[in-house]
Design a protein around this motif. Structure first.
Motif, PDB file in Angstrom:
ATOM      1  N   TRP A  23      76.010  88.020 132.568  1.00 34.92           N
ATOM      2  CA  TRP A  23      77.386  88.209 132.239  1.00 34.92           C
ATOM      3  C   TRP A  23      77.796  87.753 130.840  1.00 34.92           C
ATOM      4  CZ3 TRP A  23      79.254  90.782 135.992  1.00 34.92           C
ATOM      5  CH2 TRP A  23      78.795  90.762 137.267  1.00 34.92           C
ATOM      6  N   ILE A  24      78.493  88.293 130.330  1.00 35.88           N
ATOM      7  CA  ILE A  24      78.879  88.158 128.816  1.00 35.88           C
ATOM      8  C   ILE A  24      79.666  86.948 128.867  1.00 35.88           C
ATOM      9  CG2 ILE A  24      80.472  88.648 126.938  1.00 35.88           C
ATOM     10  CD1 ILE A  24      79.397  91.524 127.307  1.00 35.88           C
ATOM     11  N   ALA A  25      80.497  86.468 129.683  1.00 37.55           N
ATOM     12  CA  ALA A  25      80.981  85.140 129.857  1.00 37.55           C
ATOM     13  C   ALA A  25      80.227  83.901 130.439  1.00 37.55           C
ATOM     14  CB  ALA A  25      82.180  85.143 130.952  1.00 37.55           C
ATOM     15  N   ALA A  30      85.415  85.448 138.289  1.00 39.21           N
ATOM     16  CA  ALA A  30      85.748  84.421 139.500  1.00 39.21           C
ATOM     17  C   ALA A  30      86.029  85.150 140.824  1.00 39.21           C
ATOM     18  CB  ALA A  30      87.154  83.673 139.050  1.00 39.21           C
ATOM     19  N   GLU A  31      86.570  86.138 140.412  1.00 35.49           N
ATOM     20  CA  GLU A  31      86.849  87.268 141.704  1.00 35.49           C
ATOM     21  C   GLU A  31      85.699  87.677 142.497  1.00 35.49           C
ATOM     22  OE1 GLU A  31      88.511  91.946 142.808  1.00 35.49           O
ATOM     23  OE2 GLU A  31      88.667  90.865 140.824  1.00 35.49           O
ATOM     24  N   LEU A  32      84.590  87.759 141.907  1.00 34.68           N
ATOM     25  CA  LEU A  32      83.436  88.131 142.429  1.00 34.68           C
ATOM     26  C   LEU A  32      82.470  87.028 143.235  1.00 34.68           C
ATOM     27  CD1 LEU A  32      80.955  90.246 143.044  1.00 34.68           C
ATOM     28  CD2 LEU A  32      80.171  89.630 140.575  1.00 34.68           C
ATOM     29  N   VAL A  33      82.856  85.715 142.377  1.00 34.64           N
ATOM     30  CA  VAL A  33      82.405  84.494 143.003  1.00 34.64           C
ATOM     31  C   VAL A  33      83.052  84.235 144.248  1.00 34.64           C
ATOM     32  CG1 VAL A  33      81.992  81.930 142.730  1.00 34.64           C
ATOM     33  CG2 VAL A  33      81.449  83.606 141.001  1.00 34.64           C
ATOM     34  N   GLY A  61      72.074  86.062 142.175  1.00 37.84           N
ATOM     35  CA  GLY A  61      72.526  86.564 140.856  1.00 37.84           C
ATOM     36  C   GLY A  61      72.438  88.178 140.613  1.00 37.84           C
ATOM     37  N   SER A  62      71.777  88.574 141.343  1.00 38.93           N
ATOM     38  CA  SER A  62      71.794  90.027 141.405  1.00 38.93           C
ATOM     39  C   SER A  62      72.811  90.658 142.035  1.00 38.93           C
ATOM     40  CB  SER A  62      70.262  90.581 142.090  1.00 38.93           C
ATOM     41  OG  SER A  62      70.513  90.321 143.444  1.00 38.93           O
ATOM     42  N   VAL A  63      73.062  91.949 142.009  1.00 38.65           N
ATOM     43  CA  VAL A  63      74.500  92.623 142.591  1.00 38.65           C
ATOM     44  C   VAL A  63      73.823  93.836 143.362  1.00 38.65           C
ATOM     45  CG1 VAL A  63      76.138  91.494 141.169  1.00 38.65           C
ATOM     46  CG2 VAL A  63      75.299  93.889 140.495  1.00 38.65           C
ATOM     47  N   TRP A  64      74.482  94.223 144.293  1.00 40.97           N
ATOM     48  CA  TRP A  64      74.511  95.413 145.022  1.00 40.97           C
ATOM     49  C   TRP A  64      75.637  96.296 144.302  1.00 40.97           C
ATOM     50  CZ3 TRP A  64      70.454  97.842 147.285  1.00 40.97           C
ATOM     51  CH2 TRP A  64      69.615  97.137 147.909  1.00 40.97           C
ATOM     52  N   VAL A  65      75.215  97.557 143.798  1.00 38.60           N
ATOM     53  CA  VAL A  65      76.423  98.328 143.454  1.00 38.60           C
ATOM     54  C   VAL A  65      76.620  99.496 144.157  1.00 38.60           C
ATOM     55  CG1 VAL A  65      77.170  99.527 141.234  1.00 38.60           C
ATOM     56  CG2 VAL A  65      75.581  97.821 140.989  1.00 38.60           C
ATOM     57  N   GLY A  92      72.905  94.657 134.155  1.00 35.11           N
ATOM     58  CA  GLY A  92      71.486  94.133 134.799  1.00 35.11           C
ATOM     59  C   GLY A  92      70.681  95.311 134.805  1.00 35.11           C
ATOM     60  N   LYS A  93      69.302  94.958 134.886  1.00 29.05           N
ATOM     61  CA  LYS A  93      68.353  96.300 135.145  1.00 29.05           C
ATOM     62  C   LYS A  93      68.355  96.509 136.515  1.00 29.05           C
ATOM     63  CE  LYS A  93      64.508  96.025 132.740  1.00 29.05           C
ATOM     64  NZ  LYS A  93      62.887  95.670 132.516  1.00 29.05           N
ATOM     65  N   ILE A  94      68.497  98.192 136.654  1.00 31.68           N
ATOM     66  CA  ILE A  94      68.280  98.635 137.952  1.00 31.68           C
ATOM     67  C   ILE A  94      66.783  98.415 138.458  1.00 31.68           C
ATOM     68  CG2 ILE A  94      68.568 100.800 139.058  1.00 31.68           C
ATOM     69  CD1 ILE A  94      70.845 101.483 137.092  1.00 31.68           C
TER      70      ILE A  94
END
Length: 126
Positions: A23-25, A30-33, A61-65, A92-94
């Motif tokens: 994450w750049i920040a 916050a919404e995702l957390v 810390g990974s995400v499903w898209v 993130g790397k796929i």
């Protein structure tokens, strides 16, 4: 696997998983957390159009898209880059992808078993 055409449903997917997102920040939005899910946009090739999606945050810390509509030729090793409006959120790397549209159609076809003429009428998503 070589698809019979550039628009074959086997080339389209609407679900992928990344490794831990950078994450750049430095923190996930916050919404995702808070919600564990968030609507945003992503791209996986430079200069491609942004694709609406929903991110689901995993414990590691990974995400499903989940894409609003299937995208063509997503490949493990490419980077998914996430945006909210004009702001780049991170990338993130796929690592993994969900089943292709073709695989999902095959599953439906097994349940409903339509005739071959009906399968031939299925148009690829563009």
């Amino acid at each position: 696997f070589k698809a019979p055409s550039g628009d074959h449903p086997a080339l389209y997917r609407d679900l992928l998983r990344t490794n831990r997102v950078h994450w750049i920040a430095e923190e996930p939005p916050a919404e995702l957390v808070r919600e564990k899910m968030m609507e945003c946009h992503f791209r996986f090739r430079h200069q491609m159009a942004l694709v609406p999606c929903v991110l689901t945050l995993n414990q590691d810390g990974s995400v499903w898209v989940t894409l609003v509509k299937p995208a063509r030729a997503i490949t493990p090793g490419q980077f998914a880059v996430f945006y909210k409006g004009d702001e780049c959120l991170g990338s993130g790397k796929i690592l993994r992808m969900g089943p292709s549209v073709y695989t999902l159609q095959q599953g439906k076809n097994r349940e409903e078993s339509p005739k071959k003429e009906e399968i031939d009428k299925i148009e690829p998503v563009t």
